[in-house]
Design a protein around this motif. Structure first.
Motif, mmCIF file in Angstrom:
data_model
loop_
_atom_site.group_PDB
_atom_site.id
_atom_site.type_symbol
_atom_site.label_atom_id
_atom_site.label_comp_id
_atom_site.label_asym_id
_atom_site.label_seq_id
_atom_site.Cartn_x
_atom_site.Cartn_y
_atom_site.Cartn_z
ATOM 1 N N ASP A 33 -7.738 3.158 3.688
ATOM 2 C CA ASP A 33 -6.578 4.037 3.838
ATOM 3 C C ASP A 33 -5.593 3.383 4.798
ATOM 4 N N VAL A 51 0.846 -1.187 0.000
ATOM 5 C CA VAL A 51 0.000 0.000 0.000
ATOM 6 C C VAL A 51 0.883 1.240 0.000
ATOM 7 N N THR A 90 -3.050 7.126 2.222
ATOM 8 C CA THR A 90 -3.020 6.465 0.933
ATOM 9 C C THR A 90 -3.663 7.395 -0.080
ATOM 10 N N GLU A 120 1.971 4.970 0.922
ATOM 11 C CA GLU A 120 1.805 5.945 2.004
ATOM 12 C C GLU A 120 2.561 7.208 1.608
#
Length: 277
Positions: A187, A26, A46, A28
């Protein structure tokens, strides 16, 4: 999925076998939120739904409460990368004429992270005095069957598209009283996921969210309870534990707070009158 995910090399060890392979992670990145051109906060998030995130953040801060109080939100053209391209990591929120602008001082500037959010800022009194609406059931009394609540974690999990690829995202979903999934956001920060939900509702003119259920994929911290109260949400449910201050806030505001909602079990910490036991 564009900037939502990234690929990185990883050494994978399984039962003694070692191999190098790419892994999907993911993304960041920092998002700076400016208010009428002045820096207000930075959050690690995110990328995606950034305008909703900024709007929801300002709802939780008590700055916004109605769609007509928001003039517009734009990415800042001056926030550029080394190659001259826009980073899309800075947004400016413009309030409508006549909407009070809070005093933005060095003390008010907030740095939020994916783990803590508004660390040490809020208190029970602050939420009580800044909430726009009481926590209410809506036009009819809210009575939720346990079976309906037990189904929500699976419905939330089924809607997590990016989690399936990364395993590294929090999620928040809004459900109707009959269990219909109304909206969902993912997120890296649990507080960001809720802000994205609330911000979308604000921009669509749907606040307060009376009569709805907020389901979150992790624990129920004070901050998440605060955001639910500020949006007028009467029920907050979490798959993990609440904090003591979250329970205190739920009890003081009349919100139903449910933790450890897993399988066919749950703990009701406040507002048990909304659960048809």
């Amino acid at each position: 999925m564009g900037r939502v995910t990234a690929r990185r090399r990883v050494i994978r060890v399984r039962d003694g076998a070692v191999n190098a392979r790419p892994d999907t992670l993911v993304t960041e990145e920092p998002l700076e939120i400016r208010l009428n051109g002045k820096p207000l906060a930075i959050t690690m998030r995110t990328p995606g739904d950034d305008f909703d995130l900024a709007a929801g953040f300002l709802v939780s801060e008590g700055v916004l409460g109605r769609a007509d109080e928001l003039a517009n939100i734009v990415y800042c053209a001056g926030a550029t990368a080394d190659d001259g391209g826009n980073t899309y990591n800075v947004v400016d929120v413009r309030l409508a004429p006549g909407v009070p602008v809070p005093d933005i001082t060095l003390e008010r500037n907030v740095y939020t992270t994916s783990s803590c959010g508004l660390c040490g800022k809020a208190s029970l009194d602050a939420v009580r005095t800044t909430a726009r609406w009481p926590v209410t059931d809506g036009p009819t009394p809210l009575r939720l069957a346990p079976e309906l609540l037990y189904a929500l974690p699976d419905r939330l999990r089924e809607s997590q598209r990016v989690f399936d690829r990364t395993g590294g995202l929090h999620a928040a979903a809004l459900f109707s009283p009959d269990g219909e999934l109304l909206d969902v956001r993912e997120d890296v920060g649990r507080h960001n996921a809720v802000d994205k939900l609330v911000g979308a509702a604000l921009r669509q003119g749907r606040l307060p969210l009376a009569g709805n259920v907020l389901m979150v994929s992790g624990r129920a911290s004070f901050e998440l309870a605060q955001k639910a109260v500020m949006a007028g949400i009467p029920v907050l449910a979490a798959v993990s534990a609440p904090s003591s201050l979250a329970v205190d806030l739920a009890a003081e505001t009349g919100m139903t707070l449910i933790g450890f909602l897993r399988g066919s079990s749950m703990n009701i910490y406040a507002g048990e009158q909304r659960v048809a036991l």
